[in-house]
Write an enzyme that holds these catalytic residues in place. Structure first.
Site, PDB file in Angstrom:
ATOM      1  CE  LYS A 164       3.442  -2.652   5.050  1.00 46.26           C
ATOM      2  NZ  LYS A 164       4.481  -2.011   4.287  1.00 46.26           N
TER       3      LYS A 164
HETATM    4  C1  LIG Z   1       5.056  -0.857   3.525  1.00 47.92           C
HETATM    5  C2  LIG Z   1       4.500  -0.117   2.366  1.00 47.92           C
HETATM    6  C3  LIG Z   1       5.213   0.110   1.180  1.00 47.92           C
HETATM    7  C4  LIG Z   1       6.692  -0.123   1.010  1.00 47.92           C
HETATM    8  O1  LIG Z   1       7.185  -1.252   1.486  1.00 47.92           O
HETATM    9  P1  LIG Z   1       8.684  -1.298   2.107  1.00 47.92           P
HETATM   10  O2  LIG Z   1       8.969  -2.768   2.109  1.00 47.92           O
HETATM   11  O3  LIG Z   1       8.580  -0.701   3.470  1.00 47.92           O
HETATM   12  O4  LIG Z   1       9.573  -0.540   1.201  1.00 47.92           O
HETATM   13  C5  LIG Z   1       4.566   0.687   0.110  1.00 47.92           C
HETATM   14  N1  LIG Z   1       3.287   1.056   0.185  1.00 47.92           N
HETATM   15  C6  LIG Z   1       2.552   0.896   1.317  1.00 47.92           C
HETATM   16  C7  LIG Z   1       1.130   1.323   1.317  1.00 47.92           C
HETATM   17  C8  LIG Z   1       3.147   0.315   2.436  1.00 47.92           C
HETATM   18  O5  LIG Z   1       2.438   0.184   3.567  1.00 47.92           O
END
Ligand SMILES: *Cc1c(COP(=O)(O)O)cnc(C)c1O
Length: 353
Positions: free
Chosen positions: A162
């Site tokens: 991210k």
């Molecule tokens: C990455 C992501 C999540 C969840 O995040 P995690 O930290 O992987 O649990 C939720 N929604 C979207 C659109 C994402 O890309």
């Protein structure tokens, strides 16, 4: 970084510091949890979403959004998206309202937020809570305001890919003190005021539990990574924006490839998806790119096509269906150079000819 030397790896000083830094960043209170999915789950639960409730959510999202809703016992209602930014289409969502609809979860696809004002107007009119899945949009600014710094509740992810990472992690941002209280306890198995005790270096030996809780707190090790990443965020953000602008400039005049309508002075992009022409086969394009050492992705297979989230008795989200089959994500991360972008685009255009 000290955290390993102190040998207290659970939730304590580093998590508290990361939360304080995030609270400064958003100008609103942030609570850290173990990942972005947990942030969504806890935010929904704190907002009173549970069994018998419906939640409006775009079908085009990571399955995490759908699983977080399902985890509360509520039903995820897959909605359609607008063509420009591929974010939730409020007019379509309105058609899918049920008497049980309690909340709406816009997903800030690729970092853009679409017409977020219109969505908040709609939610206000219909009495819905808004839980923003802002996992893609850390750092994005909308109408002069930072996403998470306004609105109802926003949830972020700090997973490894991210906009910033803590290895694994996430946070809930809101100024609703009732939500803060509930999330703060629910992340530590519902043990009342355990967050405050842990920040004071103490443990709760005698306590009460009044609600369902989960083991969703963040550890000091993860927070120590997050603290450093946040300090470097403006650097990461600039590279991501620069990379997306470069793609835009090379693809904007293409007859074959369609790009999203984003302003990369405001949006900090998590991914760079494009829409392939009807005339080409996506698998062939993926293979062509892979042969040239270019890794591409698909964000996402629409959730209404997954067995667990199939939804009978409601119109299929038509734009999602159509565009979902044509989406392709190009490489975008802090190590991608201008030359890389040129190489990717040259091959992409060749592959769709
Ligand atoms: C990455 C992501 C999540 C969840 O995040 P995690 O930290 O992987 O649990 C939720 N929604 C979207 C659109 C994402 O890309």
């Amino acid at each position: 970084m000290g955290v390993l030397d102190r040998e207290y790896l659970g939730m304590g000083a580093e998590v508290q510091k990361f939360e304080q830094d995030l609270t400064t960043f958003f100008s609103r209170q942030a609570l850290c949890v173990v990942n972005g999915t947990a942030a969504l789950h806890l935010a929904l639960q704190a907002a009173g979403v549970g069994r018998g409730c419906d939640v409006l959510v775009p079908s085009l999202t990571y399955v995490a959004s759908f699983q977080a809703i399902a985890a509360t016992g509520a039903r995820a209602i897959p909605c359609d998206i607008g063509e420009d930014t591929l974010t939730l289409d409020v007019k379509d969502a309105e058609k899918r309202l049920t008497p049980q609809t309690k909340a709406i979860m816009p997903v800030h696809y690729a970092g853009g937020v679409g017409k977020l004002d219109a969505l908040y107007d709609f939610a206000r009119k219909k009495g819905l809570r808004v839980i923003e899945d802002a996992a893609h949009a850390f750092g994005t600014v909308y109408e002069g305001k930072r996403v998470g710094g306004f609105g109802d509740i926003a949830c972020f992810s700090f997973d490894g890919i991210k906009n910033i990472t803590s290895g694994e992690g996430g946070c809930v941002v809101t100024d609703d003190q009732n939500i803060i209280r509930k999330v703060s306890d629910a992340r530590l198995l519902g043990v009342e005021k355990d967050s405050e005790k842990r920040y004071a270096g103490a443990r709760s030996w005698s306590f009460d539990v009044t609600a369902q809780g989960w083991r969703y707190h963040m550890s000091n090790v993860m927070a120590a990574i997050g603290i450093v990443q946040l300090q470097r965020f403006s650097h990461f953000a600039a590279i991501r924006q620069q990379c997306a602008k470069k793609y835009d400039s090379l693809l904007k005049d293409s007859q074959a490839i369609r790009i999203l309508k984003q302003n990369y002075d405001e949006v900090v992009p998590h991914i760079y998806p494009v829409i392939l022409p009807d005339s080409c086969n996506r698998e062939t394009v993926i293979a062509f790119m892979a042969e040239r050492n270019i890794q591409t992705g698909i964000h996402y297979q629409p959730n209404h096509t997954l067995s667990y989230f199939k939804f009978d008795g409601m119109a299929i989200p038509a734009i999602t269906e159509k565009i979902g089959q044509r989406l392709l994500t190009l490489p975008l991360h802090p190590d991608v150079t201008d030359d890389d972008v040129q190489y990717v685009v040259k091959n992409l255009l060749e592959s769709v000819q």
